[in-house]
Design an enzyme around this catalytic site. Structure first.
Site, short mmCIF file in Angstrom:
data_model
loop_
_atom_site.label_atom_id
_atom_site.label_comp_id
_atom_site.label_asym_id
_atom_site.label_seq_id
_atom_site.Cartn_x
_atom_site.Cartn_y
_atom_site.Cartn_z
CE LYS A 1 8.37 -12.33 -4.11
NZ LYS A 1 8.00 -11.64 -2.86
CD GLN B 1 8.85 -12.33 0.74
OE1 GLN B 1 9.34 -12.10 -0.37
NE2 GLN B 1 7.55 -12.56 0.90
CG ASP C 1 7.15 -5.66 -2.76
OD1 ASP C 1 6.72 -6.33 -3.71
OD2 ASP C 1 7.70 -6.15 -1.76
#
Ligand code: NAP
Length: 295
Positions: free
Chosen positions: A54, A98, A121
């Site tokens: 990422k 994460q 997200d």
């Protein structure tokens, strides 16, 4: 019949180049680059690998990357303090924590704390609610990537019968919302669904997100259906190696489906591309600019 392969890698590359152009336009208008902060708690190897990918993709798109690696023992209060610091930082447009988090941390408390305007997200319940009610939202990256692949392959999805296998908050549920928004008639199946093969056979669109390697067999698939395989599980092989398998028995599906995503090279690359896309969109909205037209 041999199904067409849906090349997620190519679609993702093309999206990433449009994201890079939009990031450059944003820089031209505001004098700064969109910024994505990534928080990695502990050393969980697959998570560390995802975070590396990422960060690399963020930099390649000409955006700022802020990396926060903290030890696995970090307390929930300290993690909340870090999220608050990122919420308050004007250079940070997107925050990604994460997952999974260590057991002693309440994941939902952390996700709730992320400013919905920076929630790239799309996991904050505010964004889930906005998506469910048809409002402007930041949408979870994997289902957004699946929708883009379907639209690229089929065009207008209106009136099609879709089935989503799986009802997780990060894939199944938002996928169902996106398909409803695209005017499909949607069935959501899960581990308690009765006669799953029959339900799948009715669908023009199958999105499989269960994490059960090769569960969907060829004879479950309606001839000509479009199959999006989200599953990716590493399965030990007789020679001791690990093979990445999707939720769909690919070779069987190839004979029946109209189009199918491979694993790897289908949905996976779209997830990162959509994360970059969400970051530029979040940056634009925070700066009071319209969403980039090309995204
Ligand atoms: P999850 O949270 O474990 O959810 C799995 C869902 O599948 C649950 O709703 C479960 O039903 C359902 N399920 C399990 N066994 C089933 C069965 N035998 N029949 C019907 N439904 C069944 O998983 P997830 O996080 O959504 O991920 C699903 C898969 O997608 C995993 O392989 C994951 O690695 C992959 N994934 C890929 C990407 C990507 O970027 N490519 C991103 C995210 C996830 P219940 O709710 O009844 O338990």
């Amino acid at each position: 019949m041999t199904a067409a392969l849906i090349d997620g890698k190519a679609v993702a590359l093309e999206l990433r180049s449009r994201v890079a152009q939009s990031a450059a336009d944003f820089r031209g208008r505001t004098g700064r680059s969109p910024g994505l902060a990534v928080v990695l708690v502990g050393e969980h190897p697959p998570s560390a690998a995802y975070v590396r990918m990422k960060i690399k993709a963020t930099l390649e798109a000409g955006m700022e990357s802020f990396e926060h690696r903290v030890p696995a023992e970090t307390s929930q209060d300290d993690l909340i303090a870090l999220v608050d610091q990122l919420n308050a930082d004007p250079a940070v447009d997107g925050i990604l924590v994460q997952l999974p988090l260590p057991k002693h941390v309440d994941e939902s408390a952390i996700l709730l704390r992320v400013d919905p305007a920076k929630d790239v997200d799309g996991f904050n319940p505010v964004n889930a609610g906005r998506l469910a009610t048809g409002m402007e939202a930041l949408v979870p990256c994997t289902p957004l990537g699946c929708l883009l692949l379907l639209q690229q392959q089929i065009g207008d999805l209106s009136g099609l019968d879709a089935i989503v296998l799986g009802r997780s908050n990060i894939v199944g549920k938002p996928m169902a919302q996106l398909l409803i928004g695209a005017n499909c008639t949607v069935t959501v199946a899960h581990s308690r669904t009765r006669n799953l093969p029959e339900a799948v056979r009715r669908a023009d669109i199958i999105v499989a997100a269960v994490g059960r390697p090769e569960m969907v067999r060829g004879d479950w698939i309606k001839p000509g259906a479009t199959v999006i395989d989200v599953g990716q599980e590493r399965v030990p092989q007789p020679d001791g190696s690990l093979k990445l398998l999707g939720d769909v028995a690919f070779d069987e599906a190839l004979e029946v489906a109209g189009a199918i995503t491979p694993v790897p090279g289908g949905v996976g690359p779209m997830t990162i591309a959509c994360l970059l896309r969400n970051t530029v969109v979040a940056a634009s909205r925070r700066a009071g600019l319209p969403d980039p037209e090309s995204l």
